[in-house]
Write a protein that holds these residues in place. Structure first.
Motif, PDB file in Angstrom:
ATOM      1  N   ASN A  71       0.814  -1.215   0.000  1.00  0.00           N
ATOM      2  CA  ASN A  71       0.000   0.000   0.000  1.00  0.00           C
ATOM      3  C   ASN A  71       0.844   1.261   0.000  1.00  0.00           C
ATOM      4  O   ASN A  71       0.535   2.251  -0.677  1.00  0.00           O
ATOM      5  N   LEU A  72       1.931   1.244   0.777  1.00  0.00           N
ATOM      6  CA  LEU A  72       2.805   2.402   0.878  1.00  0.00           C
ATOM      7  C   LEU A  72       3.397   2.754  -0.482  1.00  0.00           C
ATOM      8  O   LEU A  72       3.385   3.924  -0.904  1.00  0.00           O
ATOM      9  N   GLN A  73       3.918   1.748  -1.178  1.00  0.00           N
ATOM     10  CA  GLN A  73       4.524   2.020  -2.477  1.00  0.00           C
ATOM     11  C   GLN A  73       3.491   2.448  -3.511  1.00  0.00           C
ATOM     12  O   GLN A  73       3.730   3.360  -4.309  1.00  0.00           O
ATOM     13  N   LYS A  74       2.338   1.809  -3.490  1.00  0.00           N
ATOM     14  CA  LYS A  74       1.287   2.178  -4.438  1.00  0.00           C
ATOM     15  C   LYS A  74       0.836   3.619  -4.210  1.00  0.00           C
ATOM     16  O   LYS A  74       0.740   4.406  -5.159  1.00  0.00           O
ATOM     17  N   LEU A  77       3.720   6.195  -5.164  1.00  0.00           N
ATOM     18  CA  LEU A  77       3.895   6.399  -6.603  1.00  0.00           C
ATOM     19  C   LEU A  77       2.750   7.214  -7.191  1.00  0.00           C
ATOM     20  O   LEU A  77       2.954   8.034  -8.091  1.00  0.00           O
ATOM     21  N   THR A  78       1.545   7.011  -6.679  1.00  0.00           N
ATOM     22  CA  THR A  78       0.412   7.832  -7.123  1.00  0.00           C
ATOM     23  C   THR A  78       0.640   9.290  -6.750  1.00  0.00           C
ATOM     24  O   THR A  78       0.464  10.199  -7.576  1.00  0.00           O
ATOM     25  N   GLN A  82       1.370  12.809  -9.016  1.00  0.00           N
ATOM     26  CA  GLN A  82       0.520  13.980  -8.822  1.00  0.00           C
ATOM     27  C   GLN A  82       1.316  15.257  -8.598  1.00  0.00           C
ATOM     28  O   GLN A  82       0.861  16.347  -8.943  1.00  0.00           O
ATOM     29  N   VAL A  83       2.535  15.116  -8.035  1.00  0.00           N
ATOM     30  CA  VAL A  83       3.369  16.308  -7.815  1.00  0.00           C
ATOM     31  C   VAL A  83       4.331  16.557  -8.974  1.00  0.00           C
ATOM     32  O   VAL A  83       5.190  17.422  -8.900  1.00  0.00           O
ATOM     33  N   TYR A  89       6.990   4.006 -13.075  1.00  0.00           N
ATOM     34  CA  TYR A  89       5.831   3.182 -13.416  1.00  0.00           C
ATOM     35  C   TYR A  89       4.633   3.516 -12.538  1.00  0.00           C
ATOM     36  O   TYR A  89       4.729   4.257 -11.558  1.00  0.00           O
ATOM     37  N   SER A  90       3.492   2.952 -12.908  1.00  0.00           N
ATOM     38  CA  SER A  90       2.268   3.063 -12.122  1.00  0.00           C
ATOM     39  C   SER A  90       1.811   1.669 -11.715  1.00  0.00           C
ATOM     40  O   SER A  90       2.189   0.669 -12.344  1.00  0.00           O
ATOM     41  N   PHE A  91       0.999   1.604 -10.679  1.00  0.00           N
ATOM     42  CA  PHE A  91       0.346   0.348 -10.312  1.00  0.00           C
ATOM     43  C   PHE A  91      -0.955   0.226 -11.114  1.00  0.00           C
ATOM     44  O   PHE A  91      -1.689   1.206 -11.273  1.00  0.00           O
TER      45      PHE A  91
END
Length: 337
Positions: A71-74, A77-78, A82-83, A89-91
């Motif tokens: 959850n932390l990595q997902k 990365l999101t 956003q910043v 990569y994305s999940f």
């Protein structure tokens, strides 16, 4: 050096894990039931990392030690995208239900980045510069996220990490002495002691200043050249909060063998040169972190018994010794100027 990097990457891509084919077959069956997309093929890249071919897309299946880590990595990365940091990569939300938990490992589905035939390598000056520029951009963007992730991401302690690494190296000396003469080992331990004492004398060098989220593993294999030639930063397993110095210090240590351990050439990299007026950073450059890290890992995983691995370790420790010795002398001269 370039041959060694290519060889090591080839080893990663043909990794044979401890788990047998039956595990992979069971994982395949599990994914068929748990994902929205029908999958056709699964192949292992390295431990707990697989490439999955589905009917509509390819993706990476990556294992995590806990649901919190996944959850932390997902989420990170999101937030990172956003910043404004897009070069990663994305999940993918391919799961019918969260979490994907298979035989005590949590898995996430990650975007597959189609890579260029020309791999990223620290052997090339242009790639070293591009990697450093991307790392700087990563820091600049994620500085906005530090407050949000304080408490979720641990703070990085440079001295403590190196003290632990030194203790492990000392415990492994009975094995290391079988391959490396004691005079070389003793001098490296002197470098480590001089470095740590110097950092402590310049107290706060790795605590003061702006904080960012550190990548923590700026090895060449965590920079990918995509098919469109853009460079991407991947693998955020070791993220922590600290000053940019720690990532730049590690980057310097990674590229110095390709600069023939030249302090003068290192000063040509502006992101690193910005810290070369700090005595604490200069002391830190002397710490033989790569040697300690690689010997500790090889002995822990018992890969030092492999001819290719021990050849690499001995070359790093003995083959580069005199260049590193001259590098330490350069650092000491610079400190007295």
């Amino acid at each position: 050096m370039e041959c060694r990097e290519t060889m090591m990457r080839a080893v990663n891509l043909t990794f044979k894990g401890e788990r047998d084919d039956l595990y992979q077959n069971r994982l395949f069956s599990y994914l068929q039931k748990q994902l929205h997309v029908p999958i056709k093929e699964i192949s292992q890249i390295r431990k707990q990392v697989y490439k999955v071919k589905a009917e509509e897309l390819d993706f990476i299946l990556k294992g995590f030690s806990s649901y919190h880590q996944f959850n932390l990595q997902k989420d990170f990365l999101t937030a990172l995208k956003q910043v404004g940091f897009q070069k990663t990569y994305s999940f993918y939300p391919l799961e019918k239900e969260l979490p994907l938990l298979f035989e005590q490992t949590y898995y996430g589905c990650i975007e597959w980045i189609e890579t260029s035939k020309t791999e990223f390598t620290f052997y090339k000056q242009q790639d070293r510069l591009k990697g450093l520029k991307l790392l700087s951009h990563f820091h600049d963007r994620n500085e906005k996220l530090v407050e949000q992730y304080t408490g979720s991401i641990s703070s990085f302690n440079q001295v403590e990490k190196w003290q632990e690494r030194t203790v492990s190296f000392l415990k492994n000396l009975p094995v290391i002495r079988y391959f490396v003469q004691k005079e070389i080992i003793n001098e490296m331990l002197i470098w480590a002691d001089w470095s740590l004492k110097g950092i402590e004398k310049e107290s706060g060098v790795f605590e003061n200043g702006k904080k960012v989220i550190l990548h923590g593993d700026v090895a060449h294999h965590n920079f990918l050249r995509a098919k469109n030639k853009d460079i991407y930063l991947i693998d955020f397993d070791l993220i922590s909060i600290g000053t940019p110095r720690s990532d730049y210090l590690q980057y310097a240590n990674r590229i110095l063998p390709f600069l023939q351990w030249s302090f003068r050439d290192l000063a040509n990299y502006k992101e690193i040169a910005a810290y070369l007026n700090e005595k604490g950073f200069i002391y830190a450059l002397a710490f033989p972190t790569d040697i300690f890290r690689e010997w500790n890992r090889a002995i822990r995983e018992q890969t030092y018994l492999q001819p290719i691995k021990i050849q690499h370790l001995v070359e790093m420790t003995v083959g580069q010794f005199h260049k590193r010795q001259n590098f330490i002398k350069e650092l000491k001269r610079f400190l007295v100027l």
